[in-house]
Scaffold this active site. Structure first.
Site, PDB file in Angstrom:
ATOM      1  N   ASN A 161       0.846  -1.205   0.000  1.00 41.73           N
ATOM      2  CA  ASN A 161       0.000   0.000   0.000  1.00 41.73           C
ATOM      3  C   ASN A 161       0.875   1.246   0.000  1.00 41.73           C
ATOM      4  OD1 ASN A 161       0.583   0.768   2.832  1.00 41.73           O
ATOM      5  ND2 ASN A 161      -0.409  -1.200   3.245  1.00 41.73           N
ATOM      6  N   LYS A 205     -10.796  -5.002  18.590  1.00 40.14           N
ATOM      7  CA  LYS A 205      -9.624  -5.891  18.511  1.00 40.14           C
ATOM      8  C   LYS A 205      -8.656  -5.685  19.659  1.00 40.14           C
ATOM      9  CE  LYS A 205      -7.931  -3.677  14.247  1.00 40.14           C
ATOM     10  NZ  LYS A 205      -7.211  -3.993  13.032  1.00 40.14           N
TER      11      LYS A 205
END
Ligand code: C5P
Length: 413
Positions: A225, A359
């Site tokens: 990315n 998370k």
């Protein structure tokens, strides 16, 4: 239903720079490297430091007083016995003035004088009369630097508490290739930032992940990315400036390691996770800044040899990477606080924060990457910690990092 309190912190003009408002007395010694002293002055002034300069007689042969005056805003002092200079500020007041004394470049002769406590010109007299911390950046020919006499003086000065910004290796003005080149002006400034910074994070252990990950398809192709690593590196630098012990785990990015930061380079998400778990096993960490843009997926197969065009097929099979934040959260060596980052193109702060909390993150930082933050020099973000929501406006990534760590302070208690 929790009520969120939104605070907007405006970007300070001084960028929370550790050297802002610090008084630095620059002593310039007689070395050809004196030509770099105007650049040191320029960089320190850009950080908001106040500067006064003292030029030795030999230094004024290499750099003109006018150049230093133009850049520091004040005529440099040169002569211990100049009546007008002493009338404006006598040498004892000058010695009491600074927060730090920077001797750059300091020659072999300058080192010898300081080590022995000689005071036969303005620079050496002020250095002896000052109680301010001393930063010494030597520059000289390699043989002079390596000479036992010079090394004896260096050892003595270290024992006396002086801080050395060691010379670098390279081609010297005399044509030799070896140690003795003045450290780069930007490096000298970094040393001062670390030394004169607030130090209020001393004793803290901080782990930072930064950059993209590279998920290989074959030796030349990959899923990756646009993350440059700049934000994560700036966070590592900002934590080091506050005195923390900082370990940085970096995906592939060509950035220099900030001074005082221990760096581990990794390539893939799996390698990043394994490295982070190994580091966490080795010590108690107070904070994990999970800034890396970890690839969520990797190709099912990574080929050892380059695929030919015809062998690539019509589609790529991929599988999910482990989630580093979630794994660290479940690990027996969980840092006291985990800060996760969400890079979103149309951020909904509440749901992005909820996703990161799910998370295991204690603090969520959401940034809008639609304005080109990814890969760029500037960024803006919103920090969510419990009910406290702090919005930090668009600014340089280092300034943002310093502001972000300040906004984090109440969440670390
Ligand atoms: O869910 P999302 O990818 O937006 O979450 C971003 C956050 O999670 C970042 O802090 C990133 O470092 C972390 N992350 C991770 N492991 C992954 C993907 C993202 O720890 N596989």
């Amino acid at each position: 239903m929790r009520t969120l309190r939104l605070m907007t912190v405006s970007a300070p003009l001084n960028c929370n720079a550790p050297l802002h408002g610090k008084r630095i007395l620059l002593l310039v010694g007689g070395s050809i490297a004196a030509y770099k002293s105007p650049e040191i002055v320029r960089l320190l002034r850009a950080e908001g430091a106040e500067l006064r300069c003292v030029l030795s007689a030999a230094a004024s042969r290499f750099v003109t007083p006018l150049t230093l005056q133009a850049l520091s805003g004040e005529a440099p002092r040169q002569d211990l016995f100049a009546a007008e200079e002493e009338a404006a500020m006598d040498h004892i007041r000058l010695a009491r003035w600074p927060d730090a004394l920077l001797y750059a470049p300091i020659s072999a002769n300058g080192l010898a004088k300081l080590a022995l406590g000689l005071a036969d010109d303005l620079g050496s007299t002020v250095a002896l009369a000052s109680r301010a911390p001393r930063y010494l950046a030597p520059a000289m020919n390699t043989a002079m630097w390596e000479h036992p006499a010079t090394q004896r003086h260096v050892a003595q000065l270290r024992t006396d508490g002086a801080y050395f910004i060691d010379p670098e290796q390279g081609i010297l003005a005399c044509g030799e290739n070896g140690a003795g080149r003045l450290a780069e002006p930007s490096r000298i400034v970094e040393h001062l930032r670390l030394g004169l910074g607030p130090q209020d994070w001393r004793g803290r252990q901080v782990l930072v992940s930064a950059g993209p990950t590279w998920e290989a398809i074959d030796p030349v192709r990959a899923l990756t990315n646009r993350a440059s690593g700049r934000q994560g590196f700036a966070l590592a630098q900002a934590a080091a400036e506050r005195g923390a012990r900082v370990v940085l785990v970096a995906g592939p990015c060509a950035l220099p390691t900030p001074l005082g930061v221990q760096r581990h380079d990794v390539v893939s998400a799996q390698e990043m996770l394994a490295t982070i778990l190994r580091i966490l096993e080795g010590g108690r960490y107070d904070l994990f800044l999970a800034n890396a843009a970890v690839a969520d997926h990797r190709p099912t197969t990574s080929h050892a040899h380059k695929r030919r065009k015809g062998e690539l097929g019509e589609s790529l099979a991929w599988i999910a990477n482990p989630d580093i934040v979630a794994t660290v959260h479940e690990s027996p060596h969980r840092p006291r606080r985990i800060v996760a980052f969400a890079a979103e193109t149309a951020p909904d702060i509440a749901s992005a924060a909820a996703k990161l909390r799910a998370k295991g993150a204690d603090v969520a930082i959401v940034n809008d990457i639609s304005e080109g933050a990814m890969g760029g020099n500037e960024n803006a973000c919103t920090l969510v910690c419990g009910e406290r929501v702090t919005s930090l406006p668009l600014q340089d990534k280092l300034c943002l990092s310093r502001a972000l760590l300040r906004a984090l302070d109440p969440c670390l208690r």
